[in-house]
Every structure is written in structure tokens, then in C-alpha cells.
Scaffold this motif. Structure first.
Motif, PDB file in Angstrom:
ATOM      1  N   ASN A 194       0.830  -1.217   0.000  1.00 15.52           N
ATOM      2  CA  ASN A 194       0.000   0.000   0.000  1.00 15.52           C
ATOM      3  C   ASN A 194       0.858   1.259   0.000  1.00 15.52           C
ATOM      4  O   ASN A 194       0.565   2.241   0.700  1.00 15.52           O
ATOM      5  N   THR A 195       1.909   1.244  -0.799  1.00 14.36           N
ATOM      6  CA  THR A 195       2.883   2.330  -0.790  1.00 14.36           C
ATOM      7  C   THR A 195       3.311   2.688  -2.208  1.00 14.36           C
ATOM      8  O   THR A 195       3.450   1.801  -3.064  1.00 14.36           O
ATOM      9  N   MET A 196       3.549   3.976  -2.400  1.00 14.03           N
ATOM     10  CA  MET A 196       4.085   4.475  -3.669  1.00 14.03           C
ATOM     11  C   MET A 196       5.426   5.139  -3.377  1.00 14.03           C
ATOM     12  O   MET A 196       5.650   5.632  -2.259  1.00 14.03           O
ATOM     13  N   TYR A 197       6.282   5.171  -4.388  1.00  9.81           N
ATOM     14  CA  TYR A 197       7.620   5.704  -4.195  1.00  9.81           C
ATOM     15  C   TYR A 197       7.966   6.707  -5.301  1.00  9.81           C
ATOM     16  O   TYR A 197       7.437   6.653  -6.409  1.00  9.81           O
ATOM     17  N   LEU A 198       8.922   7.564  -4.971  1.00  8.28           N
ATOM     18  CA  LEU A 198       9.536   8.429  -5.972  1.00  8.28           C
ATOM     19  C   LEU A 198      11.040   8.428  -5.717  1.00  8.28           C
ATOM     20  O   LEU A 198      11.498   8.955  -4.708  1.00  8.28           O
ATOM     21  N   GLN A 199      11.771   7.790  -6.616  1.00  7.02           N
ATOM     22  CA  GLN A 199      13.218   7.787  -6.530  1.00  7.02           C
ATOM     23  C   GLN A 199      13.730   9.001  -7.282  1.00  7.02           C
ATOM     24  O   GLN A 199      13.429   9.167  -8.480  1.00  7.02           O
ATOM     25  N   MET A 200      14.486   9.831  -6.595  1.00  6.95           N
ATOM     26  CA  MET A 200      14.995  11.066  -7.201  1.00  6.95           C
ATOM     27  C   MET A 200      16.517  11.035  -7.182  1.00  6.95           C
ATOM     28  O   MET A 200      17.121  10.963  -6.108  1.00  6.95           O
ATOM     29  N   ASN A 201      17.085  11.088  -8.350  1.00 12.15           N
ATOM     30  CA  ASN A 201      18.537  11.060  -8.489  1.00 12.15           C
ATOM     31  C   ASN A 201      19.032  12.369  -9.098  1.00 12.15           C
ATOM     32  O   ASN A 201      18.263  13.123  -9.682  1.00 12.15           O
ATOM     33  N   SER A 202      20.328  12.598  -8.946  1.00 10.26           N
ATOM     34  CA  SER A 202      20.960  13.791  -9.525  1.00 10.26           C
ATOM     35  C   SER A 202      20.165  15.050  -9.188  1.00 10.26           C
ATOM     36  O   SER A 202      19.847  15.868 -10.052  1.00 10.26           O
ATOM     37  N   LEU A 203      19.852  15.197  -7.921  1.00 12.32           N
ATOM     38  CA  LEU A 203      19.016  16.316  -7.496  1.00 12.32           C
ATOM     39  C   LEU A 203      19.696  17.653  -7.730  1.00 12.32           C
ATOM     40  O   LEU A 203      20.932  17.769  -7.628  1.00 12.32           O
ATOM     41  N   LYS A 204      18.867  18.643  -8.050  1.00  4.91           N
ATOM     42  CA  LYS A 204      19.330  19.988  -8.337  1.00  4.91           C
ATOM     43  C   LYS A 204      18.673  20.971  -7.376  1.00  4.91           C
ATOM     44  O   LYS A 204      17.592  20.691  -6.855  1.00  4.91           O
ATOM     45  N   PRO A 205      19.287  22.117  -7.147  1.00  6.85           N
ATOM     46  CA  PRO A 205      18.657  23.110  -6.258  1.00  6.85           C
ATOM     47  C   PRO A 205      17.232  23.478  -6.685  1.00  6.85           C
ATOM     48  O   PRO A 205      16.377  23.734  -5.825  1.00  6.85           O
ATOM     49  N   GLU A 206      16.966  23.462  -7.977  1.00  8.58           N
ATOM     50  CA  GLU A 206      15.620  23.799  -8.447  1.00  8.58           C
ATOM     51  C   GLU A 206      14.588  22.713  -8.143  1.00  8.58           C
ATOM     52  O   GLU A 206      13.394  22.912  -8.380  1.00  8.58           O
ATOM     53  N   ASP A 207      15.030  21.580  -7.619  1.00  3.50           N
ATOM     54  CA  ASP A 207      14.096  20.537  -7.175  1.00  3.50           C
ATOM     55  C   ASP A 207      13.570  20.831  -5.772  1.00  3.50           C
ATOM     56  O   ASP A 207      12.699  20.100  -5.279  1.00  3.50           O
ATOM     57  N   THR A 235       6.005  16.471   2.032  1.00  2.00           N
ATOM     58  CA  THR A 235       7.314  16.319   2.668  1.00  2.00           C
ATOM     59  C   THR A 235       8.278  17.292   1.986  1.00  2.00           C
ATOM     60  O   THR A 235       8.284  17.413   0.764  1.00  2.00           O
ATOM     61  N   GLN A 236       9.068  17.968   2.782  1.00  2.00           N
ATOM     62  CA  GLN A 236       9.966  19.007   2.265  1.00  2.00           C
ATOM     63  C   GLN A 236      11.234  18.367   1.717  1.00  2.00           C
ATOM     64  O   GLN A 236      11.874  17.548   2.388  1.00  2.00           O
ATOM     65  N   VAL A 237      11.594  18.776   0.524  1.00  4.56           N
ATOM     66  CA  VAL A 237      12.878  18.394  -0.071  1.00  4.56           C
ATOM     67  C   VAL A 237      13.655  19.679  -0.330  1.00  4.56           C
ATOM     68  O   VAL A 237      13.159  20.589  -1.004  1.00  4.56           O
ATOM     69  N   THR A 238      14.851  19.741   0.231  1.00  2.00           N
ATOM     70  CA  THR A 238      15.706  20.905   0.043  1.00  2.00           C
ATOM     71  C   THR A 238      17.047  20.446  -0.519  1.00  2.00           C
ATOM     72  O   THR A 238      17.702  19.591   0.081  1.00  2.00           O
ATOM     73  N   VAL A 239      17.411  21.010  -1.649  1.00  2.00           N
ATOM     74  CA  VAL A 239      18.666  20.639  -2.307  1.00  2.00           C
ATOM     75  C   VAL A 239      19.603  21.839  -2.248  1.00  2.00           C
ATOM     76  O   VAL A 239      19.289  22.904  -2.783  1.00  2.00           O
ATOM     77  N   SER A 240      20.727  21.642  -1.596  1.00  2.00           N
ATOM     78  CA  SER A 240      21.698  22.732  -1.468  1.00  2.00           C
ATOM     79  C   SER A 240      22.717  22.668  -2.598  1.00  2.00           C
ATOM     80  O   SER A 240      23.075  21.590  -3.087  1.00  2.00           O
TER      81      SER A 240
END
Length: 119
Positions: free
Chosen positions: A80-93, A113-118
Motif C-alpha cells: 500500500n505504498t508508492m515511491y519516488l526515486q529522485m537522483n541527480s538532485l538539483k537546487p531547483e528541485d 514532505t519538504q525536499v531541500t537541495v543545497s
């Protein structure tokens, strides 16, 4: 009613990876198409990726070109779960990421959920 809870967000350096999870309760998600959205400060919420009920089809409608090839959406209906795999993250993400479960005349959202890319 379906309750959705996102997790896995956080602070990551540019080039890093995160895996977001969206855990559902209340009803099985196998009857719902699902998707990941995000909303950056001062911007509208945008659809990143969607996945069919069985998980056999995924698509990235209206997504920025920069997302394709870096993000992967998947689901495990048994969990009962969904996922999002995020690679090569950029500040604009950097954004709040939301999951959505959708069916005719019914739509449910998680709290985000907060995602912050520095850089």
C-alpha cells in the motif's frame, strides 16, 4: 477514506539522491491511480509523475524536461505504498512534495514532505 503520509524528504546536496515514500491506509491503493506533485515557494503545484493502478504504466505529463530521466515513480500495492526515486538532485528541485491518490470523483492528498537541495 484514504490517508496518505509522505516520508523520505530532507536536506541533500546537489547531485545526491532521495527516495520518497507515500504510505496509504484506510483503503487499498490498488483501486487508485497515483501521482507525485511538488510545489516550490511562490509557484503552483505541478504534477511530476503518475502511475496506473497496477503499476504497469508510468508517465510524466506536464513535467519539466529536467525531471525526466532523473525521477522514477513506482508502487507496491501489496505494501500500500508508492515511491519516488529522485537522483541527480538539483537546487531547483527544492519544494514540498505531495502524493495523490485519484479515482473518479475522489482524490486524496498527503500532507507533503519538504525536499531541500543545497548547491
Amino acid at each position: 477514506q484514504v490517508q496518505l503520509v509522505e516520508s523520505g524528504g530532507g536536506l541533500v546536496q546537489a547531485g545526491g539522491s532521495l527516495r520518497l515514500s507515500c504510505a496509504a491506509s484506510g483503503r487499498t491503493i490498488s483501486n487508485y491511480a497515483m501521482g507525485w506533485f511538488r510545489q516550490a515557494p511562490g509557484k503552483e503545484r505541478e504534477l511530476l509523475a503518475a502511475i496506473s493502478r497496477g503499476g504497469g504504466s508510468t508517465y510524466f505529463p506536464n513535467s519539466p524536461d529536467s525531471v525526466k530521466g532523473r525521477f522514477t515513480i513506482s508502487r507496491d500495492n501489496a505494501k500500500n505504498t508508492m515511491y519516488l526515486q529522485m537522483n541527480s538532485l538539483k537546487p531547483e528541485d527544492t519544494a514540498v512534495y505531495y502524493c495523490n491518490a485519484d479515482r473518479i470523483l475522489t482524490s486524496y492528498w498527503g500532507q507533503g514532505t519538504q525536499v531541500t537541495v543545497s548547491s
